[in-house]
Design an enzyme around this catalytic site. Structure first.
Site, PDB file in Angstrom:
ATOM      1  N   HIS A   1       0.832  -1.217   0.000  1.00 53.72           N
ATOM      2  CA  HIS A   1       0.000   0.000   0.000  1.00 53.72           C
ATOM      3  C   HIS A   1       0.861   1.260   0.000  1.00 53.72           C
ATOM      4  CE1 HIS A   1      -3.878  -2.103   0.904  1.00 53.72           C
ATOM      5  NE2 HIS A   1      -3.067  -2.975   1.477  1.00 53.72           N
TER       6      HIS A   1
ATOM      7  N   ASN B   1     -10.295  -2.923   2.395  1.00 54.24           N
ATOM      8  CA  ASN B   1      -9.962  -2.957   0.970  1.00 54.24           C
ATOM      9  C   ASN B   1     -11.229  -2.758   0.142  1.00 54.24           C
ATOM     10  OD1 ASN B   1      -7.202  -3.372   1.186  1.00 54.24           O
ATOM     11  ND2 ASN B   1      -7.344  -5.602   0.996  1.00 54.24           N
TER      12      ASN B   1
HETATM   13 FE1  HDE Z   1      -2.583  -4.835   5.439  1.00 60.40          FE
HETATM   14  N1  HDE Z   1      -0.772  -4.080   5.921  1.00 60.40           N
HETATM   15  N2  HDE Z   1      -1.941  -6.674   6.008  1.00 60.40           N
HETATM   16  N3  HDE Z   1      -4.326  -5.652   4.818  1.00 60.40           N
HETATM   17  N4  HDE Z   1      -3.204  -3.053   4.847  1.00 60.40           N
HETATM   18  C1  HDE Z   1      -0.383  -2.801   5.756  1.00 60.40           C
HETATM   19  O1  HDE Z   1       0.755  -1.563   7.378  1.00 60.40           O
HETATM   20  C2  HDE Z   1      -0.870  -6.930   6.773  1.00 60.40           C
HETATM   21  C3  HDE Z   1      -4.673  -6.962   4.881  1.00 60.40           C
HETATM   22  C4  HDE Z   1      -4.463  -2.714   4.413  1.00 60.40           C
HETATM   23  O2  HDE Z   1      -3.208   3.460   3.902  1.00 60.40           O
HETATM   24  C5  HDE Z   1       0.953  -2.513   6.373  1.00 60.40           C
HETATM   25  O3  HDE Z   1       1.011   0.638   7.707  1.00 60.40           O
HETATM   26  C6  HDE Z   1      -0.840  -8.298   7.182  1.00 60.40           C
HETATM   27  C7  HDE Z   1      -6.068  -7.137   4.646  1.00 60.40           C
HETATM   28  C8  HDE Z   1      -4.504  -1.332   4.031  1.00 60.40           C
HETATM   29  O4  HDE Z   1      -1.617   3.309   5.405  1.00 60.40           O
HETATM   30  C9  HDE Z   1       1.342  -3.860   7.002  1.00 60.40           C
HETATM   31  C10 HDE Z   1      -1.943  -8.866   6.633  1.00 60.40           C
HETATM   32  C11 HDE Z   1      -6.553  -5.865   4.418  1.00 60.40           C
HETATM   33  C12 HDE Z   1      -3.222  -0.848   4.267  1.00 60.40           C
HETATM   34  C13 HDE Z   1       0.163  -4.724   6.661  1.00 60.40           C
HETATM   35  C14 HDE Z   1      -2.628  -7.845   5.874  1.00 60.40           C
HETATM   36  C15 HDE Z   1      -5.450  -4.963   4.538  1.00 60.40           C
HETATM   37  C16 HDE Z   1      -2.442  -1.944   4.775  1.00 60.40           C
HETATM   38  C17 HDE Z   1       1.952  -1.878   5.455  1.00 60.40           C
HETATM   39  C18 HDE Z   1      -2.385 -10.299   6.831  1.00 60.40           C
HETATM   40  C19 HDE Z   1      -7.991  -5.470   4.086  1.00 60.40           C
HETATM   41  C20 HDE Z   1      -2.728   0.552   4.001  1.00 60.40           C
HETATM   42  C21 HDE Z   1       1.991  -0.422   5.848  1.00 60.40           C
HETATM   43  C22 HDE Z   1      -2.285 -11.106   5.642  1.00 60.40           C
HETATM   44  C23 HDE Z   1      -8.875  -5.660   5.202  1.00 60.40           C
HETATM   45  C24 HDE Z   1      -3.011   1.472   5.137  1.00 60.40           C
HETATM   46  C25 HDE Z   1       1.213  -0.342   7.047  1.00 60.40           C
HETATM   47  C26 HDE Z   1      -2.569   2.862   4.789  1.00 60.40           C
HETATM   48  C27 HDE Z   1      -1.114  -1.839   5.153  1.00 60.40           C
HETATM   49  C28 HDE Z   1       0.095  -5.992   7.085  1.00 60.40           C
HETATM   50  C29 HDE Z   1      -3.778  -8.093   5.082  1.00 60.40           C
HETATM   51  C30 HDE Z   1      -5.628  -3.552   4.340  1.00 60.40           C
HETATM   52  C31 HDE Z   1       2.652  -4.453   6.534  1.00 60.40           C
HETATM   53  C32 HDE Z   1       0.216  -8.959   8.040  1.00 60.40           C
HETATM   54  C33 HDE Z   1      -6.866  -8.436   4.675  1.00 60.40           C
HETATM   55  C34 HDE Z   1      -5.705  -0.560   3.483  1.00 60.40           C
HETATM   56  O5  HDE Z   1       1.482  -3.753   8.382  1.00 60.40           O
END
Ligand code: HDE
Length: 729
Positions: free
Chosen positions: A95, A168
């Site tokens: 992201h 998402n």
């Molecule tokens: Fe994320 N995700 N994610 N994700 N995610 C990040 O955190 C993570 C997942 C989502 O605009 C990171 O600050 C793991 C699902 C958004 O700043 C990180 C898993 C969904 C954003 C991270 C998921 C999301 C992130 C990278 C388990 C939808 C951007 C930067 C498989 C519900 C937020 C940060 C923004 C960002 C980890 C899966 C949505 C690496 C371990 C499912 C919208 O921490």
């Protein structure tokens, strides 16, 4: 800059801050007012160093003689360069590419029965929010219109603390367990030897990962659908994906899934168009959001919840903790309980959009987690990643991240600490600091975790129902309209066609043979591998129309608000035609732009003048939702000789966009050789003719033209152009 904030916000001594004393009631403006304390006036007269010393020259470094070496004692030079050298922070691992906006949220009715969250009680209350939309795989500078999931992260600055709904635009995810996330992200990102391709899933490692993980099948169907190429952040749905809990004041819990739906309807681009936009305007979605807010066209989204009683936890043929499954709306309807409006652009991209730190673990009283194994891992990951990205444990003090609720605890020190905590004690309990700050009971608003009974052996396993990978992928496929199915197959041909390893291509066909046999045959046909020996497929026959964008009751097709219409014109245009159509479009809320060979003024056949907004070299059909060509003999003679004008029409036609022309304007459409289209004037000279989104009339004062053209634009795209592939664009 005044320094009030350093002593007045974020005090951890247990006393409410000066800011909060002044502003006990949180309303729509509260976050803006808090941020105002940190804003720096751009119109300060004197240039200074970071120490406040006035600078006399910032263009020439201090040297030993006109041609001599630069002197180390030039503190202004050193400070300027040093700061510049350190301007970059790590981009988000996923992201990285995003766009932010401020706004507010309002609930429609008290949700007391289900949750004690205060921001979900009072319809009169406006809670400030900051939203960040994003793509997932691309780097910070990648193009907006790539095929990808879009992030939809909302930070609610509630009176009880910050609540982050980090969702998402697709309601399911690739994997079932967070422990697989590093593998998945490594596979989808550019390949590790050559860092190719940027912001694309169309490569070997991703599809290798997919074929090794059948649990991805459902999500891949979504990712290859039109959902992954939204027309605008303002025209896409949002989903919390993971299962959460609402907990009411009595401590009763219910499972919930969260939804957002845009009031402008759910609309997408087409694939060929997205690739061209990526070159013509890589900031397409960012610019669209920014400009809409600048023009006062505030994006609005309704907030929805699916609520499931605990007793119903096991009544489905899927596990409600599995993030690769939706709760079909036929089984668990969505209640639309509030609305979010985005009405202010950030002042500074880095300070706000880049530094904002979301975390699914930021919840407030009344909202709790489920044991969804993806969510459980997410609860750890986000804070961890901020520590490296934002450089230490005090990132909650960065203005955009600061809660409006007072902060008081015994956490101390660490990089970049802004708060000056007074007093002696930084521990609890204590006798010399009045035993403050003290823990808060549930009655006083303390967060109490939901008392779920948990029992089990420590094992690395998933529940049995997690292993059904294909039923919902088939449900999704069944629910698509015919054009959407076609787009998915074309997307497979592109994605798998770009995979070099034939074995992986074959494995993809075999994997999706588990979803639908015909689909597998169609994929195979385009990617040079044999169809499966035996046609397979899931036996699911059910459909869930709201999974489709075209069929969903959550979309609207009756408004042209904020749609961009290109008006192609040259000297000698018919002023009456142009101005009456432009007026009608603008009255419907659309934006009309005059496009011509050169910028400057155009003269009409009757002598009026109009200013050109964009020339053919500075724009392209792919940046508009619809095209209109006014009459005027000289106008059309000129446009017919311009390949750019013909290309504009051809490309818009191929992308199934509405086209309108009046009077002699119809001749340009004819010159573009659009296949199988009926034009006005062929049968009767009086009627406006609307054929597959091509709307024409012989007379500019034909009243039905405007109505038909507006209806065609509101429909967004016209998929029924059978022979559009013949058009060279
Ligand atoms: Fe994320 N995700 N994610 N994700 N995610 C990040 O955190 C993570 C997942 C989502 O605009 C990171 O600050 C793991 C699902 C958004 O700043 C990180 C898993 C969904 C954003 C991270 C998921 C999301 C992130 C990278 C388990 C939808 C951007 C930067 C498989 C519900 C937020 C940060 C923004 C960002 C980890 C899966 C949505 C690496 C371990 C499912 C919208 O921490």
């Amino acid at each position: 800059m005044d320094f009030k904030h350093l002593k007045s916000t974020g005090s951890k001594t247990g006393k409410v801050t000066a800011f909060m004393e002044k502003k006990r009631i949180i309303d729509e403006k509260s976050k803006d007012e808090q941020l105002e304390m940190f804003r720096e006036d751009p119109e300060r007269e004197f240039l200074t160093t970071n120490q406040g010393v006035r600078v006399s020259n910032t263009d020439i470094s201090l040297k030993a003689g006109e041609r001599g070496p630069t002197l180390l004692e030039d503190f202004h030079f050193r400070e300027k360069i040093t700061h510049f050298d350190h301007e970059r922070i790590p981009e988000r691992i996923v992201h990285a590419r995003g766009s932010g906006a401020h706004g507010y949220f309002q609930v429609y009715k008290p949700m007391t029965e289900y949750t004690s969250a205060k921001f979900l009680q009072d319809p009169g209350k406006k809670t400030p929010v900051f939203v960040r939309f994003s793509t997932v795989a691309g780097f910070r500078g990648s193009a907006d219109t790539v095929r990808d999931v879009r992030g939809f992260a909302v930070k609610f600055y509630t009176e009880e603390g910050n609540y982050d709904l980090v969702g998402n635009n697709i309601p399911v995810f690739f994997i079932q367990d967070a422990i697989k996330f590093p593998d998945f992200v490594h596979a989808v990102k550019p390949e590790q030897d050559n860092q190719i391709p940027q912001a694309s899933t169309a490569h070997d490692t991703l599809w290798d990962f997919v074929t090794c993980h059948p649990e991805t099948a459902h999500m891949m169907m979504w990712a290859l659908s039109d959902r992954a190429i939204p027309r605008s952040y303002r025209m896409m749905q949002g989903f919390g994906v993971n299962t959460f809990r609402f907990v009411n004041a009595k401590g009763e819990g219910r499972f919930v899934k969260f939804h957002w739906r845009p009031l402008l309807g759910i609309h997408s681009l087409v694939w060929d168009e997205t690739q061209k936009i990526a070159g013509k305007d890589p900031d397409f979605n960012r610019r669209d959001l920014w400009e809409a807010i600048e023009m006062g066209d505030y994006p609005e989204y309704e907030f929805g919840v699916q609520i499931l009683e605990e007793k119903d936890e096991f009544k489905f043929d899927f596990d409600i903790l599995d993030p690769t499954k939706v709760w079909p709306e036929e089984d668990v309807p969505v209640s639309w309980i509030g609305k979010m409006t985005l009405n202010r652009n950030p002042d500074n991209f880095f300070a706000e959009t880049e530094q904002v730190a979301f975390c699914p673990g930021n919840v407030v009283r009344g909202i709790d987690f489920s044991n969804d194994p993806l969510l459980q891992g997410r609860l750890f990951s986000y804070i961890d990643t901020q520590l490296i990205r934002l450089g230490g444990p005090n990132f909650h003090e960065i203005p955009i991240n600061r809660p409006l609720a007072p902060v008081a605890n015994n956490q101390r020190e660490g990089y970049h600490l802004m708060t000056i905590n007074k007093g002696k004690t930084s521990y609890f309990p204590n006798t010399i600091g009045e035993n403050l700050p003290r823990p808060v009971s549930a009655e006083e608003g303390g967060y109490v975790h939901y008392m779920e009974k948990v029992e089990g052996k420590k094992i690395r396993a998933r529940s049995e129902k997690f292993k059904d990978f294909f039923s919902q992928a088939k449900l999704f496929w069944n629910s698509m309209s015919e054009p959407e199915k076609k787009h998915i197959i074309e997307a497979f041909h592109f994605e798998i066609g770009k995979v070099n390893d034939k074995n992986i291509r074959k494995a993809v066909v075999d994997l999706f043979n588990n979803v639908d046999g015909d689909l597998a045959v169609k994929i195979a046909k385009g990617v040079g591998v044999p169809a499966p020996d035996r046609k397979g497929g899931s036996s699911v026959t059910k459909e869930s129309p709201n999974l489709s964008q075209e069929r969903s009751e959550h979309t609207v097709k009756d408004t042209i608000k904020t749609r961009k219409v290109a008006i192609l014109a040259a000297n000698g245009y018919d002023h009456k035609d142009l101005s009456q159509v432009k007026k009608a479009l603008e009255a419907g809320g659309a934006k009309a732009y005059i496009i011509s060979k050169h910028q400057g003024m155009l003269k009409s056949s009757s002598g009026e003048e109009i200013e050109v907004d964009k020339s053919f070299v500075t724009t392209a059909s792919v940046l508009y939702d619809a095209i209109y060509i006014p009459g005027g003999k000289e106008n059309i003679e000129a446009l017919k000789m311009q390949g750019d004008a013909i290309h504009f029409v051809n490309e818009a036609f191929r992308h199934c966009k509405p086209l309108g022309a009046t009077g002699a304007g119809v001749e340009l459409l004819k010159a573009a050789n659009l296949p199988d289209i009926k034009y006005a004037g062929q049968e009767s000279t009086d009627k406006a003719v609307s054929d597959k989104g091509v709307v024409t009339a012989m007379h500019s004062d034909n009243r039905s033209f405007n109505n038909s053209f507006i209806a065609a634009i509101a429909k967004h795209r016209h998929w029924d152009r059978e022979n559009k592939e013949q058009v060279p664009a």
